[in-house]
Enzyme design. Structure first.
Site, PDB file in Angstrom:
ATOM      1  N   ASP A  14       0.854  -1.183   0.000  1.00 33.34           N
ATOM      2  CA  ASP A  14       0.000   0.000   0.000  1.00 33.34           C
ATOM      3  C   ASP A  14       0.890   1.232   0.000  1.00 33.34           C
ATOM      4  O   ASP A  14       2.122   1.112  -0.024  1.00 33.34           O
ATOM      5  CB  ASP A  14      -0.966  -0.018   1.209  1.00 33.34           C
ATOM      6  CG  ASP A  14      -2.308   0.617   0.833  1.00 33.34           C
ATOM      7  OD1 ASP A  14      -2.312   1.775   0.392  1.00 33.34           O
ATOM      8  OD2 ASP A  14      -3.339  -0.070   0.959  1.00 33.34           O
ATOM      9  N   HIS A  17      -2.852   3.046  -4.657  1.00 29.65           N
ATOM     10  CA  HIS A  17      -2.206   2.607  -3.400  1.00 29.65           C
ATOM     11  C   HIS A  17      -0.768   2.186  -3.687  1.00 29.65           C
ATOM     12  O   HIS A  17      -0.286   1.167  -3.201  1.00 29.65           O
ATOM     13  CB  HIS A  17      -3.001   1.463  -2.761  1.00 29.65           C
ATOM     14  CG  HIS A  17      -4.322   1.921  -2.207  1.00 29.65           C
ATOM     15  ND1 HIS A  17      -4.440   2.568  -1.006  1.00 29.65           N
ATOM     16  CD2 HIS A  17      -5.582   1.848  -2.702  1.00 29.65           C
ATOM     17  CE1 HIS A  17      -5.725   2.867  -0.775  1.00 29.65           C
ATOM     18  NE2 HIS A  17      -6.434   2.447  -1.791  1.00 29.65           N
ATOM     19  N   GLU A  48      -9.796   2.507  -5.291  1.00 30.07           N
ATOM     20  CA  GLU A  48      -9.474   3.893  -4.948  1.00 30.07           C
ATOM     21  C   GLU A  48      -8.303   4.462  -5.754  1.00 30.07           C
ATOM     22  O   GLU A  48      -7.465   5.176  -5.210  1.00 30.07           O
ATOM     23  CB  GLU A  48      -9.156   3.998  -3.444  1.00 30.07           C
ATOM     24  CG  GLU A  48     -10.334   3.608  -2.575  1.00 30.07           C
ATOM     25  CD  GLU A  48     -10.017   3.677  -1.085  1.00 30.07           C
ATOM     26  OE1 GLU A  48     -10.889   4.096  -0.342  1.00 30.07           O
ATOM     27  OE2 GLU A  48      -8.901   3.288  -0.685  1.00 30.07           O
TER      28      GLU A  48
HETATM   29  C1  ACM Z   1     -10.963  -0.562   0.233  1.00 36.07           C
HETATM   30  O1  ACM Z   1     -11.493  -0.422   1.355  1.00 36.07           O
HETATM   31  N1  ACM Z   1     -10.318   0.459  -0.312  1.00 36.07           N
HETATM   32  C2  ACM Z   1     -11.061  -1.791  -0.487  1.00 36.07           C
END
Ligand code: ACM
Length: 765
Positions: free
Chosen positions: A196, A264, A327
């Site tokens: 991440d 991420h 995201e």
């Molecule tokens: C997530 O909570 N971004 C999968």
């Protein structure tokens, strides 16, 4: 059916007159549980017999019984008669079980027989047997196991838990604790979030920089004691990963590794700036939220990811590899002339479609190696590779859409299965997300979306809960967030819908809470901890100098016992049967116990007096725009010690004490905390409200009658570099009568540290 046990037991007349057969404390509840005549006693030295491939399971059964009951079984198959084996494990391809993961378990006067087609089913039989042996919550003493026939198999194939080692690194021994507890609940899939913005956690031999640079971040300091500025992080070597994979496999758990892309990606870009879209080299992120860094999409970047996936596939033998996809805000791709030119060449007209193209490269690469891609539900946007499975986190719609398109799906909807949400709104909860995802909410979540037809339902593989770790700082936090909600998860994913019973579950949980205690697993007792409620309101009690106090807990389960003399409540203390009528000065201590006297939660104390009623901790304050404050955050950045925690609204450094009773109040005392982080401002910075300041470091402004009301105090904040991270501010209040909303607004620069309120106390004249 759950009632079968009591009915048959009564019919056999094997219990004392009028006694109801207690259900054995099994979680998840099996498909069939029927009482039988007889039973036997398990003690130190009781033998377990297993031949051939079942031998390893016999050893595991021995370990399980030792862990949850404290008894030492002996492996061996002595001749029946004198000292014959009491527990027999039988592996048979022809076992009369309904499913490859199924088993049967029969307990009679001469012992127990556990039967399954393969070692997975046999392992589940062993888990069930260990629960039978520990069904009364005892430890270290021999256990009477009643005559029983159990036939069992799971409802869903994917019974999962996600561990996020990226935000806070979880050392290998702690990962193993989570795996062992998963196994004790018949969960079979660990999703391991390994990359991440805040860290890259898996050794990739071809790219050592990934862990040399990407596994470490510099936490921000909040300037006070315990502040950390030493590099924080860690990673798993390939040897460690192989060890964890084998540890999980021995417990019939498959690990699904996640390498998150194309978003991420800040840690990977920090380690490999050649992947950077804007061409810079960011640091590994030390804040939370949604960051901007994406993987580049050129040939070199695609090749880089494939090389990484080669090593990932080599380490993780399971069928699924998780490629994230969540995201990924596309600012960097939109701003990059190179990427825009690439899109033209590819005939791709939107950045979402470019993400789909990128993911498809990887999905096809996995497929060519006999693996399947799974991704978060954003992979549905812009077209999803046909073979991809979809993990639905933004509610359940992703699962519905994807299964209708013919994709396999796993449900892990926020917020209910996001176990970083708090277990309660108690003020003794550690850090986490708000509001709460309670044990009963988790238990009552139905995985199968009712709108799906039979064909679509076949695509629902199951469900998992996610332990995102932004606020889970250490192994203790992970355990507290996971358990006992994992019990509810286990039952919802394993048990048949017709046998789900919230009340039955609660009655089986006290023994499980004992199993956690005996194994030193830090399960939360939030569902049973006593809350002290004033039905007439705090202000009425202040008017009267006393009043009615109710003792309740979240689940309304257990018998609450209390003391008024300062002693610890025990199973022999006064039983709470009706609201207490008390005068100020009473000190109440209370705890809940099961019908059998097992402790459900550690005692909680309450001082019933004016000072208590005039104070509000941060979770009793409101956000200035109204509603929940949003996050409960720790004082320190990445400390592994239990840190104080405060509720905040990251967009408003502003809190309201509603209905403050100002009659007879001379001043206000505010305990404040300066946090290390400016939570998640990256993509959300424009939502943060700056309240106007009059001095360099800002002030705490106190307003009466709401945040548009009259300013009654303005207390300057001092230089963060020269002030401890916790401080008490006090201000006289003008004489006032009656109740008023008090507003507390920090005007500190939003580019600097975030200020939280610990407690607001009104001080009497
Ligand atoms: C997530 O909570 N971004 C999968």
């Amino acid at each position: 059916m759950k009632t079968t046990f009591a009915l048959i037991a009564a019919g056999l007349g094997c219990l004392g007159a009028g006694a109801a057969a207690a259900e054995p404390s099994l979680i998840p509840w099996p498909v069939t549980v029927e009482a039988r005549a007889g039973g036997f006693t398990v003690a130190n030295g009781t033998t377990v017999c297993a031949a051939g491939d079942a031998a390893a399971t016999a050893q595991q059964l021995k370990d399980l019984v030792k862990a949850v009951r404290g008894l030492d079984l002996k492996t061996g198959c002595a001749v029946k008669g004198k000292g014959g084996a009491a527990i027999r494990l039988v592996l048979s391809p022809a076992a009369p079980v309904s499913d490859a993961e199924g088993y049967s378990l029969d307990v009679g006067p001469s012992g127990a027989v556990l039967t399954a087609r393969n070692t997975t089913g046999l392992y589940y039989a062993a888990v069930t047997f260990s629960q039978l042996v520990s069904s009364d919550g005892g430890f270290g003493t021999s256990a009477r196991v009643a005559g029983t026939h159990i036939a069992d198999y799971p409802r869903f194939r994917w019974r999962g838990l996600m561990i996020d080692s990226a935000r806070h690194f979880l050392p290998v021994p702690a990962v193993k604790v989570m795996i062992e507890q998963m196994a004790q609940h018949k969960l079979n899939t660990m999703h391991w979030h390994l990359s991440d913005d805040q860290g890259w956690r898996i050794e990739i031999r071809r790219y050592p920089e990934l862990t040399k640079i990407g596994a470490w971040r510099t936490p921000p300091s909040n300037g006070g004691p315990g502040s950390e500025t030493e590099p924080y992080g860690g990673f798993y070597t390939q040897a460690e990963i192989r060890d964890v994979v084998a540890y999980a496999a021995a417990r019939h758990i498959t690990i699904v590794p996640e390498i998150d892309m194309p978003g991420h990606a800040q840690a990977v870009v920090a380690a490999h700036p050649a992947l950077s879209v804007p061409g810079d080299q960011p640091k590994v992120s030390a804040d939370w939220g949604v960051n901007w860094y994406l993987y580049n999409t050129d040939q070199d970047s695609v090749a880089f990811v494939k090389n990484v996936l080669d090593e990932v596939m080599d380490l993780f033998p399971g069928p699924y590899i998780h490629l994230g996809g969540d995201e990924a805000i596309k600012n960097q791709w939109k701003a990059s002339p190179k990427i825009q030119a690439q899109m033209k060449v590819l005939g791709i007209t939107s950045e979402d479609a470019l993400q789909s193209w990128f993911m498809e490269q990887m999905g096809q690469y996995l497929a060519a190696h006999g693996r399947r891609m799974i991704g978060w539900d954003e992979i549905l946007e812009g077209g999803v590779p046909p073979s991809a499975a979809v993990m639905s986190w933004r509610g359940t719609q992703g699962a519905i859409t994807a299964s209708r398109l013919g994709h396999d799906v796993v449900l892990s909807p926020a917020s209910i299965l996001y176990f970083d949400n708090l277990q309660s709104r108690r003020d003794d909860e550690p850090a986490g997300r708000l509001g709460a995802s309670t044990l009963s909410q988790v238990y009552n979540f139905e995985i199968m979306p009712p709108v799906l037809n039979a064909e679509e339902q076949r695509h629902v593989l199951g469900a998992q809960a996610n332990l995102w770790s932004e606020y889970l700082l250490s192994p203790w936090y992970n355990e507290h967030a996971a358990f006992p909600r994992v019990d509810a998860l286990a039952e919802m994913t394993w048990s048949q819908p017709s046998s789900l019973s919230w009340s039955g579950f609660l009655h089986r949980l006290p023994a499980q809470m004992q199993r956690y205690r005996h194994q030193k697993v830090a399960a939360a007792d939030s569902a049973f901890a006593v809350d002290f409620q004033l039905p007439d309101g705090r202000n009425a009690a202040l008017d009267a100098g006393g009043g009615v106090v109710m003792l309740v807990n979240q689940t309304a389960f257990g018998r609450i016992r209390y003391t008024l003399d300062g002693s610890e409540p025990t199973v022999r203390s006064a039983l709470y049967a009706a609201p207490l009528n008390l005068k100020f000065g009473a000190h109440i201590k209370a705890a809940a116990f099961s019908d059998d006297g097992l402790p459900l939660a550690v005692p909680r104390a309450y001082d019933f007096d004016a000072d208590t009623l005039l104070a509000r901790s941060s979770n009793q304050l409101r956000a200035c725009p109204g509603g929940d404050l949003g996050l409960r955050v720790p004082l320190t950045a990445d400390s592994t010690a239990a840190a104080p925690a405060y509720d905040i609204d990251i967009f408003h450094m502003c809190h309201v004490y509603p209905q403050a009773r100002l009659t007879g109040i001379a001043s206000v005392r505010v305990d404040i905390a300066r946090l290390a982080r400016n939570y998640g401002l990256a993509n959300d910075a424009d939502k943060v409200r700056q309240y106007p300041a009059k001095t360099q470091f800002g002030e705490l402004v106190v307003l009466e009658d709401g945040c548009q009301g009259t300013e009654v105090a303005r207390l300057p904040l001092s230089d963060p570099a020269a002030t401890p991270n916790r401080k008490t501010l006090t201000a006289p209040l003008p004489a006032a009568d009656g109740v008023h909303d008090l507003c507390f607004m920090f005007t500190a620069p939003i580019s600097g540290p975030f200020y939280a309120i610990d407690t607001v106390s009104l001080v009497r004249k």
